[in-house]
Scaffold this active site. Structure first.
Site, PDB file in Angstrom:
ATOM      1  N   SER A  34      53.211  40.362  54.865  1.00 56.09           N
ATOM      2  CA  SER A  34      53.664  41.631  55.434  1.00 56.09           C
ATOM      3  C   SER A  34      53.445  41.587  56.934  1.00 56.09           C
ATOM      4  O   SER A  34      52.298  41.542  57.404  1.00 56.09           O
ATOM      5  CB  SER A  34      52.890  42.812  54.827  1.00 56.09           C
ATOM      6  OG  SER A  34      53.120  43.998  55.564  1.00 56.09           O
ATOM      7  N   LYS A  78      41.783  37.716  35.297  1.00 55.67           N
ATOM      8  CA  LYS A  78      40.895  37.430  34.169  1.00 55.67           C
ATOM      9  C   LYS A  78      41.561  36.589  33.086  1.00 55.67           C
ATOM     10  O   LYS A  78      40.878  35.905  32.311  1.00 55.67           O
ATOM     11  CB  LYS A  78      40.402  38.740  33.563  1.00 55.67           C
ATOM     12  CG  LYS A  78      39.441  39.536  34.440  1.00 55.67           C
ATOM     13  CD  LYS A  78      38.061  38.950  34.427  1.00 55.67           C
ATOM     14  CE  LYS A  78      37.056  39.870  35.105  1.00 55.67           C
ATOM     15  NZ  LYS A  78      35.679  39.340  35.050  1.00 55.67           N
ATOM     16  N   THR A 107      33.227  39.495  22.968  1.00 55.01           N
ATOM     17  CA  THR A 107      32.709  39.777  24.299  1.00 55.01           C
ATOM     18  C   THR A 107      32.429  41.259  24.408  1.00 55.01           C
ATOM     19  O   THR A 107      32.817  42.048  23.540  1.00 55.01           O
ATOM     20  CB  THR A 107      33.697  39.341  25.401  1.00 55.01           C
ATOM     21  OG1 THR A 107      33.000  39.274  26.654  1.00 55.01           O
ATOM     22  CG2 THR A 107      34.863  40.307  25.531  1.00 55.01           C
ATOM     23  N   SER A 110      34.703  46.600  29.292  1.00 54.28           N
ATOM     24  CA  SER A 110      35.493  47.844  29.252  1.00 54.28           C
ATOM     25  C   SER A 110      36.775  47.713  30.059  1.00 54.28           C
ATOM     26  O   SER A 110      37.510  48.680  30.221  1.00 54.28           O
ATOM     27  CB  SER A 110      34.670  49.008  29.807  1.00 54.28           C
ATOM     28  OG  SER A 110      34.325  48.770  31.158  1.00 54.28           O
ATOM     29  N   ASN A 112      39.292  44.451  32.360  1.00 54.78           N
ATOM     30  CA  ASN A 112      40.303  43.407  32.331  1.00 54.78           C
ATOM     31  C   ASN A 112      39.922  42.210  31.460  1.00 54.78           C
ATOM     32  O   ASN A 112      40.785  41.584  30.852  1.00 54.78           O
ATOM     33  CB  ASN A 112      40.608  42.936  33.756  1.00 54.78           C
ATOM     34  CG  ASN A 112      41.295  44.011  34.574  1.00 54.78           C
ATOM     35  OD1 ASN A 112      41.953  44.885  34.036  1.00 54.78           O
ATOM     36  ND2 ASN A 112      41.138  43.948  35.895  1.00 54.78           N
ATOM     37  N   TYR A 147      46.611  44.252  22.075  1.00 53.44           N
ATOM     38  CA  TYR A 147      46.631  42.784  22.036  1.00 53.44           C
ATOM     39  C   TYR A 147      46.056  42.250  20.728  1.00 53.44           C
ATOM     40  O   TYR A 147      45.898  41.035  20.570  1.00 53.44           O
ATOM     41  CB  TYR A 147      45.857  42.205  23.221  1.00 53.44           C
ATOM     42  CG  TYR A 147      46.574  42.364  24.549  1.00 53.44           C
ATOM     43  CD1 TYR A 147      47.819  41.784  24.763  1.00 53.44           C
ATOM     44  CD2 TYR A 147      46.002  43.084  25.593  1.00 53.44           C
ATOM     45  CE1 TYR A 147      48.472  41.915  25.981  1.00 53.44           C
ATOM     46  CE2 TYR A 147      46.662  43.224  26.801  1.00 53.44           C
ATOM     47  CZ  TYR A 147      47.891  42.642  26.996  1.00 53.44           C
ATOM     48  OH  TYR A 147      48.541  42.779  28.196  1.00 53.44           O
ATOM     49  N   GLY A 232      31.135  40.415  39.271  1.00 54.54           N
ATOM     50  CA  GLY A 232      30.213  39.471  38.658  1.00 54.54           C
ATOM     51  C   GLY A 232      30.201  38.115  39.333  1.00 54.54           C
ATOM     52  O   GLY A 232      29.303  37.304  39.101  1.00 54.54           O
ATOM     53  N   GLY A 234      32.534  35.628  39.105  1.00 54.82           N
ATOM     54  CA  GLY A 234      33.227  34.527  38.457  1.00 54.82           C
ATOM     55  C   GLY A 234      34.427  34.039  39.246  1.00 54.82           C
ATOM     56  O   GLY A 234      34.615  32.835  39.433  1.00 54.82           O
ATOM     57  N   SER A 366      43.233  41.145  43.100  1.00 54.45           N
ATOM     58  CA  SER A 366      42.649  40.696  41.837  1.00 54.45           C
ATOM     59  C   SER A 366      43.287  41.300  40.602  1.00 54.45           C
ATOM     60  O   SER A 366      43.272  40.691  39.524  1.00 54.45           O
ATOM     61  CB  SER A 366      41.144  40.984  41.829  1.00 54.45           C
ATOM     62  OG  SER A 366      40.906  42.356  42.145  1.00 54.45           O
ATOM     63  N   ASN A 369      45.558  46.999  37.167  1.00 56.39           N
ATOM     64  CA  ASN A 369      45.412  47.872  36.004  1.00 56.39           C
ATOM     65  C   ASN A 369      44.788  49.208  36.406  1.00 56.39           C
ATOM     66  O   ASN A 369      43.575  49.404  36.347  1.00 56.39           O
ATOM     67  CB  ASN A 369      44.571  47.182  34.924  1.00 56.39           C
ATOM     68  CG  ASN A 369      45.310  46.021  34.304  1.00 56.39           C
ATOM     69  OD1 ASN A 369      46.517  46.082  34.105  1.00 56.39           O
ATOM     70  ND2 ASN A 369      44.604  44.942  34.013  1.00 56.39           N
TER      71      ASN A 369
END
Length: 384
Positions: A34, A78, A107, A110, A112, A147, A232, A234, A366, A369
């Site tokens: 952009s 994720k 797992t 709450s 992704n 899912y 976290g 990851g 990232s 949602n």
């Protein structure tokens, strides 16, 4: 999950190996630019050229590149780690033939990761048990069930979630797939970094060719740095592995609200913060950094530093993305952009180290949602 001691080493080569495994299952997400946001980032961050202390505001030169993991399967990065975890389990001796796959995976999440593991399990015909707090957002519960996962409810604290997860494992024999604190997850998430580097290099090479630049004189080759959100850890640790020995610097970004900047505080003190309690609007970043991500981020010094921003700055950056890029992203996604636009310490670093040449700065979106109702409330609060 597999015993971490049997996993691939945490290296750039292992990230490349993970990329081969998950290629059939994930999207190669686009990279967008952009000119208007790059111009904003390359100007003083407010109407006044002075900080509240009366000092000159930084005026770095930044060319922004956005990696759109909001367009990944399940709407977030994720999916990469979840599919890699399943693919590694499938290659564990005896797991498929010995009935491990029939017992499934479990797992607690709450958000992704719940949806990502549910999709990865369904794709492979494996049962998935997802422990979700009763206070989880109804759309996220519905998406996880959609899912095909077996949703099991728990209390909201980590102790309560882990207790219910342990019970599910005892009753079903399902294998735990944690959200971020495992090598297989980290390596899977790091694959976005390899893509990002290649995509920007290709774009800059094309630009150089159009501009008629030759090998004589200064040529931009690719990203100078990448800044990503950190919950976290990851994804940030995987990203850092993907950039190891490339010369690309990696930075983490966090909200400041109610101590959500745990990674920054831990990084600066040298002691990992193990608990966080915050209601920042960047709800994907309310988690403390895990032990294994910390070993990459801090102990190996593969992350160059952390920067944090306020809730107001996150909202302003979110609004800019919607207005200028027309992309659906969640608040957590825009935290690194808010740093590039508003954090004076980061902007001064770029100005000091990049000079007139500036930086090609990668920013990871990232995920995307977020419900329309939640967005409406956020923007209404900002206007009131």
């Amino acid at each position: 999950m597999a015993d971490p001691s049997t996993c691939l080493p945490l290296t750039r080569d292992s990230v490349a190996a993970a990329r081969v495994l998950i290629k059939p299952f994930v999207h190669r997400t686009p990279v967008v630019t952009s000119s208007s946001l790059s111009a904003l980032a390359s100007s003083p961050s407010a109407a006044s050229d002075l900080t509240e202390e009366g000092k000159r505001k930084a005026n770095p030169k930044l060319r922004l590149w956005f990696k759109c993991e909001n367009l990944q399967k399940i709407g977030a990065f994720k999916a990469r780690g979840a599919f890699h975890a399943i693919e590694r389990l499938k290659r564990e001796p005896g797991w498929l033939a010995g009935g491990g796959a029939e017992r499934g995976v479990v797992t607690h999440s709450s958000g992704n990761h719940a949806q990502a593991l549910s999709l990865a399990a369904r794709t492979n015909g494996i049962p998935a048990y997802i422990v979700m707090p009763t206070i989880s957002a109804p759309p996220k519960i519905a998406a996880t069930k959609g899912y095909g996962a077996n949703v099991v409810f728990s209390g909201s604290t980590s102790v309560e979630r882990e207790a219910v997860t342990a019970k599910v494992i005892e009753e079903t024999g399902a294998r735990l797939v944690p959200p971020y604190d495992h090598p297989d997850i980290i390596l899977g998430q790091g694959t976005l970094g390899l893509e990002f580097q290649e995509q920007v290099e290709a774009s800059i090479a094309e630009e150089n060719e159009k501009n008629g630049k030759t090998d004589t004189g200064k040529k931009r080759k690719g990203l100078d740095a990448i800044i990503a959100p950190c919950g976290g850890g990851g994804m940030l640790s995987g990203l850092a592995l993907s950039c190891e020995n490339t010369g690309i610097r990696v930075f983490g970004s966090e909200p400041l609200f109610q101590g959500a900047d745990d990674a920054k505080r831990g990084y600066e003190s040298g002691v990992r913060v193990e608990a966080v309690s915050t209601l920042t609007i960047a709800d994907g970043l309310r988690t403390p950094v895990g032990h294994i991500p910390w070993s990459v981020i801090y102990e190996r010094r593969l992350v160059a530093g952390f920067y944090s921003v306020s809730e107001s700055e996150i909202k302003r950056a979110l609004k800019l993305v919607y207005e200028r890029l027309k992309l659906v992203v969640e608040p957590s996604s825009v935290v690194p952009l808010a740093v590039a636009l508003y954090n004076e310490d980061f902007r001064a670093l770029v100005e000091r180290e990049a000079g007139e040449e500036g930086w090609d700065l990668g920013i990871v979106f990232s995920g995307g949602n977020v419900s329309l109702d939640a967005l409406g409330k956020l923007f209404a609060e900002e206007e009131s």
